[in-house]
Design a protein around this motif. Sequence first.
Motif, PDB file in Angstrom:
ATOM      1  N   ASP A  57       0.849  -1.343   0.043  1.00 46.81           N
ATOM      2  CA  ASP A  57       0.123   0.032  -0.218  1.00 46.81           C
ATOM      3  C   ASP A  57       0.838   1.400   0.052  1.00 46.81           C
ATOM      4  OD1 ASP A  57      -2.353  -1.342   0.249  1.00 46.81           O
ATOM      5  OD2 ASP A  57      -2.330  -1.636   2.335  1.00 46.81           O
ATOM      6  N   ASP A  58       0.392   2.326  -0.670  1.00 46.86           N
ATOM      7  CA  ASP A  58       1.187   3.679  -0.741  1.00 46.86           C
ATOM      8  C   ASP A  58       1.517   4.051   0.389  1.00 46.86           C
ATOM      9  OD1 ASP A  58       2.492   5.701  -2.203  1.00 46.86           O
ATOM     10  OD2 ASP A  58       0.675   6.908  -1.046  1.00 46.86           O
ATOM     11  N   ALA A  59       0.631   3.855   1.548  1.00 45.92           N
ATOM     12  CA  ALA A  59       0.741   4.356   2.966  1.00 45.92           C
ATOM     13  C   ALA A  59       1.782   3.797   3.504  1.00 45.92           C
ATOM     14  CB  ALA A  59      -0.665   4.084   3.806  1.00 45.92           C
ATOM     15  N   ARG A  60       2.442   2.582   3.089  1.00 43.88           N
ATOM     16  CA  ARG A  60       3.247   2.063   3.792  1.00 43.88           C
ATOM     17  C   ARG A  60       4.745   2.020   2.900  1.00 43.88           C
ATOM     18  NH1 ARG A  60       1.573  -2.872   7.696  1.00 43.88           N
ATOM     19  NH2 ARG A  60       3.314  -2.021   8.640  1.00 43.88           N
ATOM     20  N   ALA A  61       4.753   2.743   1.702  1.00 41.24           N
ATOM     21  CA  ALA A  61       5.751   2.829   1.050  1.00 41.24           C
ATOM     22  C   ALA A  61       7.293   3.108   1.636  1.00 41.24           C
ATOM     23  CB  ALA A  61       5.631   3.660  -0.169  1.00 41.24           C
ATOM     24  N   ASP A  62       7.012   4.132   2.432  1.00 37.83           N
ATOM     25  CA  ASP A  62       8.438   4.604   3.185  1.00 37.83           C
ATOM     26  C   ASP A  62       8.938   3.462   3.925  1.00 37.83           C
ATOM     27  OD1 ASP A  62       8.347   7.123   2.235  1.00 37.83           O
ATOM     28  OD2 ASP A  62       7.579   7.934   4.013  1.00 37.83           O
ATOM     29  N   GLU A  63       8.192   2.601   4.648  1.00 41.44           N
ATOM     30  CA  GLU A  63       8.549   1.294   5.519  1.00 41.44           C
ATOM     31  C   GLU A  63       9.136   0.285   4.475  1.00 41.44           C
ATOM     32  OE1 GLU A  63       5.896  -0.221   8.692  1.00 41.44           O
ATOM     33  OE2 GLU A  63       4.481   1.290   7.388  1.00 41.44           O
ATOM     34  N   ALA A  64       8.640   0.237   3.406  1.00 40.44           N
ATOM     35  CA  ALA A  64       8.909  -0.657   2.336  1.00 40.44           C
ATOM     36  C   ALA A  64      10.365  -0.283   1.675  1.00 40.44           C
ATOM     37  CB  ALA A  64       7.911  -0.685   0.941  1.00 40.44           C
ATOM     38  N   VAL A  65      10.584   0.885   1.400  1.00 42.66           N
ATOM     39  CA  VAL A  65      11.868   1.437   0.943  1.00 42.66           C
ATOM     40  C   VAL A  65      12.838   1.213   1.841  1.00 42.66           C
ATOM     41  CG1 VAL A  65      13.069   3.747   0.365  1.00 42.66           C
ATOM     42  CG2 VAL A  65      10.797   3.353  -0.729  1.00 42.66           C
ATOM     43  N   ASP A  66      12.667   1.472   3.261  1.00 45.20           N
ATOM     44  CA  ASP A  66      13.582   1.146   4.366  1.00 45.20           C
ATOM     45  C   ASP A  66      13.882  -0.269   4.276  1.00 45.20           C
ATOM     46  OD1 ASP A  66      13.718   3.765   5.060  1.00 45.20           O
ATOM     47  OD2 ASP A  66      12.303   3.490   6.834  1.00 45.20           O
ATOM     48  N   TYR A  67      13.152  -1.118   4.380  1.00 47.15           N
ATOM     49  CA  TYR A  67      13.175  -2.598   4.269  1.00 47.15           C
ATOM     50  C   TYR A  67      14.212  -2.852   3.079  1.00 47.15           C
ATOM     51  CZ  TYR A  67      12.820  -7.509   3.280  1.00 47.15           C
ATOM     52  OH  TYR A  67      13.067  -8.779   2.874  1.00 47.15           O
ATOM     53  N   LEU A  68      13.655  -2.379   1.915  1.00 47.93           N
ATOM     54  CA  LEU A  68      14.686  -2.860   0.464  1.00 47.93           C
ATOM     55  C   LEU A  68      15.975  -2.338   0.462  1.00 47.93           C
ATOM     56  CD1 LEU A  68      11.505  -2.328  -1.947  1.00 47.93           C
ATOM     57  CD2 LEU A  68      12.629  -4.617  -1.244  1.00 47.93           C
TER      58      LEU A  68
END
Length: 130
Positions: A57-68
């Motif tokens: 979800d776009d709302a969790r994109a920052d978390e996804a970017v950090d993980y990746l």
Amino acid sequence: SKVIMLGTLTFPADSAAAVAGNFGRIAPVPDFMKLIGPYVRSSIEGGISTISIYECDDARADEAVDYLTRRYATFADIQGVTANIEEWLGVDVVLQLLDETQSVTAALEAVSCRFLRALTGLRKGLSQRP
């Protein structure tokens, strides 16, 4: 709204065993993300490449970017590895940004801000190789 992120690794054949071994040690994909892949291809000119598609979800994109960023930085100490993360937005997200900003330039800047942060972190990790 959904976003996808493409993660790619490129490396020479003589680094394949180290890359494969690293896959067994990286943190699993968080529950809020969906992983498709990784897929592998090989070419004489380009070596071996992997591509993985991550959706969240776009709302969790920052978390996804950090993980990746952390995930792909774990390959930094392997000789010859090049990593890249690209964020792709759904048309609905882009249209919402355009509606909010009333400016194509402002919408593009909002989109590229978090991507550039991830890319900078990834490149920093890869450049700190011995």
